[in-house]
Each structure stands twice: as C-alpha cells, then as structure tokens.
Enzyme design. Sequence first.
Site, PDB file in Angstrom:
ATOM      1  N   ASN A 166     -24.995   0.151  26.228  1.00 26.66           N
ATOM      2  CA  ASN A 166     -25.763   1.351  26.328  1.00 26.66           C
ATOM      3  C   ASN A 166     -26.099   1.878  24.961  1.00 26.66           C
ATOM      4  OD1 ASN A 166     -26.054   2.548  29.199  1.00 26.66           O
ATOM      5  ND2 ASN A 166     -24.100   1.826  29.442  1.00 26.66           N
ATOM      6  N   ASP A 204     -15.592  13.871  33.390  1.00 22.93           N
ATOM      7  CA  ASP A 204     -17.030  13.411  34.185  1.00 22.93           C
ATOM      8  C   ASP A 204     -17.485  14.681  34.877  1.00 22.93           C
ATOM      9  OD1 ASP A 204     -16.689  10.943  33.036  1.00 22.93           O
ATOM     10  OD2 ASP A 204     -15.661  10.244  34.790  1.00 22.93           O
ATOM     11  N   MET A 209     -13.861   5.058  25.546  1.00 20.49           N
ATOM     12  CA  MET A 209     -12.577   5.201  26.717  1.00 20.49           C
ATOM     13  C   MET A 209     -11.462   5.893  26.474  1.00 20.49           C
ATOM     14  SD  MET A 209     -13.871   2.913  28.920  1.00 20.49           S
ATOM     15  CE  MET A 209     -12.271   2.906  29.985  1.00 20.49           C
ATOM     16  N   ARG A 210     -12.064   7.079  25.596  1.00 14.08           N
ATOM     17  CA  ARG A 210     -10.938   8.192  25.421  1.00 14.08           C
ATOM     18  C   ARG A 210     -11.391   9.626  25.964  1.00 14.08           C
ATOM     19  NH1 ARG A 210      -7.028   7.394  21.139  1.00 14.08           N
ATOM     20  NH2 ARG A 210      -6.904   9.299  20.994  1.00 14.08           N
ATOM     21  N   ILE A 211     -10.452  10.307  26.233  1.00 10.31           N
ATOM     22  CA  ILE A 211     -10.817  11.744  26.516  1.00 10.31           C
ATOM     23  C   ILE A 211     -11.024  12.641  25.304  1.00 10.31           C
ATOM     24  CG2 ILE A 211     -10.053  13.835  27.919  1.00 10.31           C
ATOM     25  CD1 ILE A 211     -10.185  11.914  30.211  1.00 10.31           C
ATOM     26  N   LEU A 212     -11.879  13.429  25.227  1.00 10.44           N
ATOM     27  CA  LEU A 212     -12.264  14.162  24.244  1.00 10.44           C
ATOM     28  C   LEU A 212     -11.580  15.283  24.054  1.00 10.44           C
ATOM     29  CD1 LEU A 212     -16.181  14.203  23.461  1.00 10.44           C
ATOM     30  CD2 LEU A 212     -14.544  12.441  22.800  1.00 10.44           C
ATOM     31  N   GLU A 237     -28.662   1.912  33.674  1.00  9.82           N
ATOM     32  CA  GLU A 237     -27.977   2.852  32.878  1.00  9.82           C
ATOM     33  C   GLU A 237     -28.978   2.706  31.598  1.00  9.82           C
ATOM     34  OE1 GLU A 237     -23.878   2.209  32.108  1.00  9.82           O
ATOM     35  OE2 GLU A 237     -23.332   1.861  34.237  1.00  9.82           O
ATOM     36  N   HIS A 277     -22.238   7.437  33.024  1.00 13.79           N
ATOM     37  CA  HIS A 277     -21.282   7.396  33.983  1.00 13.79           C
ATOM     38  C   HIS A 277     -21.512   6.484  35.170  1.00 13.79           C
ATOM     39  CE1 HIS A 277     -17.204   7.758  35.713  1.00 13.79           C
ATOM     40  NE2 HIS A 277     -17.969   7.831  37.126  1.00 13.79           N
ATOM     41  N   GLY A 285     -20.806  -2.056  24.142  1.00 15.72           N
ATOM     42  CA  GLY A 285     -21.896  -1.326  23.587  1.00 15.72           C
ATOM     43  C   GLY A 285     -23.377  -1.732  23.931  1.00 15.72           C
TER      44      GLY A 285
END
Length: 203
Positions: free
Chosen positions: A14, A148, A93-96, A177, A112, A12
């Site tokens: 960012n 991405d 860390m999950r794809i929406l 970042e 990213h 966390g």
Amino acid sequence: MINLGILISGRGSNMESILKFLIQDEGSKVRPKVVISSKPEAEGLEKASKFGIPTSVISNKLKGWEFDKEIIGILQQYDVKPENGLVCLAGYMRILSSEFVRIYKLRIMNIHPSLLPSFPGLNSQKQALDHGVKITGCTVHFVDEGLDSGPIIAQKHVEVLETDTYDTLSDRILEQEHLLYPYCVKLFSEKRLLIQDRKVIVT
Ligand code: GRF
C-alpha cells in the site's frame, strides 16, 4: 503542501501504491518525507529506499507511549507535524497510543481489508469468509482511539466468490486497496474531506 509520513510493518504494497501515485500525479500537493517501520525485517523498507524516501526503524525494546514518542520525534524531524502533515498507516501492526492519536487528531489514516464496521481487527478476510458474507471490501478511515473505529473516508466493495480462498479473496481486496488509499490521500491534500461528528463528507 502536506508532508507525508508512512508507517509500515511488512510488505509495504500500500505504501508503494501511494508513492507510485504521487510520482505520476502532476501538481500533487503531497510530499512523502519518511517511512517508519515497527520491524527491521519489513520488506517495505527496501521498497521505500528505491523511491529515495528516508526510512527509519523503531527499536522494539520500547513499549507503548515510549515507542510512539520515538515515532513522533522522527516525524517531527522530517517536518511531518500536526499542522502540516499526514500519517498513513499501511499494514502497520501496532495499536497507536491515545496520546499519538490526540496529537495528530484527524491526520492519521489507516487502510483495512473489510467493509468496516464489519470485521475489524486481524484476519478480516478470514472473518468475512467464515461469516459467509457475499460482499466484502476495503476501507480507508481516520484513526481514533478505538480499534478500526474512526470516521470512514471511503470504501470499495469486492464480491466474495464461492470458490474463494483466503489468498484469492485477499488478492482481489488488495487490488482495490491500491486504488483506494492514494485516492484518499489526494482528497485529504486537496482539503476535500469535511468532518461532521463521525461522518466524512467528500466535497
Ligand atoms: C493490507 O491488507 C491492509 O489492508 C492491512 O494490512 C495489509 C498490508 O499490506 N492493514 P501491505 O503491507 O500494504 O502490502
């Protein structure tokens, strides 16, 4: 005003950089409303609580769209809606699911650790080192239904040194970042991002 929801899975840092920025940004048009984690052990949860931001963890028993429906329910509960909200993925860390992306169209951002479209997916810093590139960096982009692959909002470059390891390179990218993500959130809140096809124009 823009109501902000942040999705995390881990450290966390960012998220923290965005929250710190918003606190000191006088006249900010962004209200952080909720931090949602896909993992109960995410370090970022405690960090968010220190900022006084409500947190929530999604049960990992749920899958796919059911998981995302739960997230959307929490976002709505905290008034982070498609018409007034922004959702920032910060080490999430999950794809929406495509449903989620469609409902919050151009209102979900991700950071990213590479100069997209190079090195999407996992371990981008290792991919950059293995490929032997001389310059890499980080990208903030809108989330679309691909990996991405959404419209790029802004990027920062970082030189790759011959002596770099995964950790040294990752640390220098992370520093950038932490500057780039809050800046993009601010641009969004000031309605300075104009989207033409897949190009984002900063006005
Ligand atoms: C960052 O490198 C970010 O670019 C990537 O995941 C990492 C998350 O770090 N998506 P943190 O959880 O924000 O510290």
